[in-house]
Design a protein around this motif. Structure first.
Motif, PDB file in Angstrom:
ATOM      1  N   SER A  22     -45.739 -23.656  57.983  1.00 29.29           N
ATOM      2  CA  SER A  22     -45.417 -22.421  57.251  1.00 29.29           C
ATOM      3  C   SER A  22     -44.125 -21.803  57.761  1.00 29.29           C
ATOM      4  N   ILE A  23     -43.952 -21.802  59.066  1.00 29.83           N
ATOM      5  CA  ILE A  23     -42.722 -21.248  59.656  1.00 29.83           C
ATOM      6  C   ILE A  23     -41.516 -22.055  59.207  1.00 29.83           C
ATOM      7  N   ILE A  24     -41.632 -23.381  59.265  1.00 31.36           N
ATOM      8  CA  ILE A  24     -40.521 -24.251  58.849  1.00 31.36           C
ATOM      9  C   ILE A  24     -40.197 -24.031  57.371  1.00 31.36           C
ATOM     10  N   ASN A  25     -41.224 -23.969  56.529  1.00 32.20           N
ATOM     11  CA  ASN A  25     -41.001 -23.744  55.093  1.00 32.20           C
ATOM     12  C   ASN A  25     -40.306 -22.405  54.853  1.00 32.20           C
ATOM     13  N   ARG A  26     -40.748 -21.377  55.554  1.00 27.79           N
ATOM     14  CA  ARG A  26     -40.158 -20.050  55.402  1.00 27.79           C
ATOM     15  C   ARG A  26     -38.694 -20.051  55.855  1.00 27.79           C
ATOM     16  N   LEU A  27     -38.414 -20.726  56.973  1.00 25.93           N
ATOM     17  CA  LEU A  27     -37.030 -20.809  57.472  1.00 25.93           C
ATOM     18  C   LEU A  27     -36.129 -21.550  56.487  1.00 25.93           C
ATOM     19  N   LEU A  28     -36.637 -22.651  55.931  1.00 27.48           N
ATOM     20  CA  LEU A  28     -35.836 -23.405  54.960  1.00 27.48           C
ATOM     21  C   LEU A  28     -35.542 -22.555  53.723  1.00 27.48           C
ATOM     22  N   ASP A  30     -35.407 -19.266  53.660  1.00 23.60           N
ATOM     23  CA  ASP A  30     -34.460 -18.224  54.080  1.00 23.60           C
ATOM     24  C   ASP A  30     -33.039 -18.769  54.134  1.00 23.60           C
ATOM     25  N   ILE A  31     -32.886 -19.997  54.610  1.00 28.24           N
ATOM     26  CA  ILE A  31     -31.556 -20.615  54.676  1.00 28.24           C
ATOM     27  C   ILE A  31     -31.007 -20.799  53.264  1.00 28.24           C
ATOM     28  N   LEU A  32     -31.859 -21.228  52.347  1.00 24.97           N
ATOM     29  CA  LEU A  32     -31.408 -21.426  50.964  1.00 24.97           C
ATOM     30  C   LEU A  32     -31.030 -20.093  50.307  1.00 24.97           C
ATOM     31  N   LYS A  33     -31.661 -18.989  50.719  1.00 26.64           N
ATOM     32  CA  LYS A  33     -31.321 -17.671  50.182  1.00 26.64           C
ATOM     33  C   LYS A  33     -29.926 -17.230  50.621  1.00 26.64           C
ATOM     34  N   LEU A  34     -29.434 -17.794  51.726  1.00 26.48           N
ATOM     35  CA  LEU A  34     -28.100 -17.439  52.219  1.00 26.48           C
ATOM     36  C   LEU A  34     -26.996 -18.041  51.356  1.00 26.48           C
ATOM     37  N   ASP A  35     -27.383 -18.794  50.348  1.00 26.18           N
ATOM     38  CA  ASP A  35     -26.458 -19.413  49.400  1.00 26.18           C
ATOM     39  C   ASP A  35     -25.441 -20.324  50.102  1.00 26.18           C
ATOM     40  N   PRO A  36     -25.950 -21.381  50.752  1.00 25.92           N
ATOM     41  CA  PRO A  36     -25.027 -22.325  51.394  1.00 25.92           C
ATOM     42  C   PRO A  36     -24.252 -23.115  50.344  1.00 25.92           C
ATOM     43  N   ASN A  37     -23.214 -23.809  50.806  1.00 28.90           N
ATOM     44  CA  ASN A  37     -22.431 -24.608  49.855  1.00 28.90           C
ATOM     45  C   ASN A  37     -23.286 -25.771  49.337  1.00 28.90           C
ATOM     46  N   GLN A  38     -22.766 -26.446  48.318  1.00 35.48           N
ATOM     47  CA  GLN A  38     -23.527 -27.518  47.654  1.00 35.48           C
ATOM     48  C   GLN A  38     -23.936 -28.627  48.620  1.00 35.48           C
ATOM     49  N   ASP A  39     -23.043 -28.991  49.538  1.00 42.69           N
ATOM     50  CA  ASP A  39     -23.356 -30.073  50.472  1.00 42.69           C
ATOM     51  C   ASP A  39     -24.523 -29.672  51.375  1.00 42.69           C
ATOM     52  N   CYS A  40     -24.488 -28.447  51.885  1.00 36.83           N
ATOM     53  CA  CYS A  40     -25.596 -27.959  52.727  1.00 36.83           C
ATOM     54  C   CYS A  40     -26.886 -27.889  51.919  1.00 36.83           C
ATOM     55  N   ARG A  41     -26.790 -27.382  50.709  1.00 36.62           N
ATOM     56  CA  ARG A  41     -27.974 -27.271  49.849  1.00 36.62           C
ATOM     57  C   ARG A  41     -28.583 -28.649  49.606  1.00 36.62           C
ATOM     58  N   ARG A  42     -27.721 -29.645  49.350  1.00 37.97           N
ATOM     59  CA  ARG A  42     -28.197 -31.010  49.110  1.00 37.97           C
ATOM     60  C   ARG A  42     -28.892 -31.551  50.356  1.00 37.97           C
ATOM     61  N   LYS A  43     -28.298 -31.305  51.528  1.00 37.68           N
ATOM     62  CA  LYS A  43     -28.896 -31.798  52.781  1.00 37.68           C
ATOM     63  C   LYS A  43     -30.234 -31.118  53.055  1.00 37.68           C
ATOM     64  N   ILE A  44     -30.309 -29.830  52.762  1.00 36.71           N
ATOM     65  CA  ILE A  44     -31.571 -29.116  52.979  1.00 36.71           C
ATOM     66  C   ILE A  44     -32.649 -29.649  52.045  1.00 36.71           C
ATOM     67  N   GLU A  45     -32.286 -29.885  50.790  1.00 32.02           N
ATOM     68  CA  GLU A  45     -33.260 -30.441  49.837  1.00 32.02           C
ATOM     69  C   GLU A  45     -33.703 -31.840  50.273  1.00 32.02           C
ATOM     70  N   GLU A  46     -32.758 -32.648  50.753  1.00 33.78           N
ATOM     71  CA  GLU A  46     -33.100 -33.992  51.247  1.00 33.78           C
ATOM     72  C   GLU A  46     -34.032 -33.871  52.451  1.00 33.78           C
ATOM     73  N   TYR A  47     -33.736 -32.931  53.347  1.00 32.62           N
ATOM     74  CA  TYR A  47     -34.570 -32.703  54.524  1.00 32.62           C
ATOM     75  C   TYR A  47     -35.983 -32.309  54.097  1.00 32.62           C
ATOM     76  N   LYS A  48     -36.094 -31.387  53.129  1.00 35.03           N
ATOM     77  CA  LYS A  48     -37.416 -30.958  52.659  1.00 35.03           C
ATOM     78  C   LYS A  48     -38.194 -32.127  52.069  1.00 35.03           C
ATOM     79  N   PHE A  49     -37.510 -32.992  51.303  1.00 33.75           N
ATOM     80  CA  PHE A  49     -38.167 -34.149  50.696  1.00 33.75           C
ATOM     81  C   PHE A  49     -38.708 -35.088  51.785  1.00 33.75           C
ATOM     82  N   ILE A  50     -37.864 -35.425  52.763  1.00 38.60           N
ATOM     83  CA  ILE A  50     -38.285 -36.321  53.845  1.00 38.60           C
ATOM     84  C   ILE A  50     -39.388 -35.675  54.664  1.00 38.60           C
ATOM     85  N   LEU A  51     -39.274 -34.353  54.901  1.00 40.59           N
ATOM     86  CA  LEU A  51     -40.287 -33.634  55.669  1.00 40.59           C
ATOM     87  C   LEU A  51     -41.644 -33.703  54.964  1.00 40.59           C
ATOM     88  N   ASN A  52     -41.655 -33.551  53.650  1.00 39.93           N
ATOM     89  CA  ASN A  52     -42.921 -33.642  52.905  1.00 39.93           C
ATOM     90  C   ASN A  52     -43.522 -35.041  53.004  1.00 39.93           C
TER      91      ASN A  52
END
Length: 166
Positions: A22-28, A30-52
């Protein structure tokens, strides 16, 4: 009695795992709410997919361990789970490097703005100082000279010269 202790330990571990998830999901999020650039957003989405996927396989490992299939659980753990873990670690390292670069760029921008603001306030302060000096000079001319003239007329009148014009 031992079974109760084992069950409560297992339940505690599962609760801890769920809390951390839950903490990790909430942090991810929150990071996405900071509106990172497209490359960061893509990496975060890839990270979430692998994490699941990693979490799903971990659930399989736990189920295999509970069934007594320890070797099968070890194979799963040292195989694809190892690869997923390394991939997640690499993504986080890349994100850390990118965030560090972004922070360095923002620091340079902020330092440049601070320099500009310092000069701006120095110029405003110097202008206010010069304006103050000019006002003192103007007030001196408009108040002190007439007072000196009136004072000189008053002294002449006091000395008996009544022919003075004001």
């Amino acid at each position: 009695m031992v079974e109760i202790a084992v069950l409560s330990t297992e339940e505690k571990l599962e609760k801890d795992i769920n809390d951390i998830q839950s903490i990790i999901n909430r942090l991810l999020e929150d990071i996405l709410k900071l509106d990172p650039n497209q490359d960061c957003r893509r990496k975060i989405e890839e990270y979430k997919f692998i994490l699941n996927e990693y979490r799903g396989a971990r659930e399989q490992e736990i189920a295999l361990i509970k069934q007594g299939k320890i070797e099968t659980a070890k194979q799963l753990s040292t195989g694809i789970q190892d690869e997923r873990f390394n991939k997640m670690r690499d993504i986080l390292i890349e994100l850390g490097i990118e965030v560090s670069k972004d922070a360095d760029q923002q620091l340079l921008i902020d330092m440049q703005n601070a320099r500009w603001m310092t000069w701006f306030f120095v110029i405003i302060g110097a202008s206010a100082f010069l304006l103050g000096i000019a006002m003192v000079y103007i007030l001196n001319k408009s108040i002190a000279k007439p007072l000196a003239l009136i004072s000189s007329v008053a002294s002449r009148i006091a000395s008996g010269d009544l022919t003075v014009t004001v």
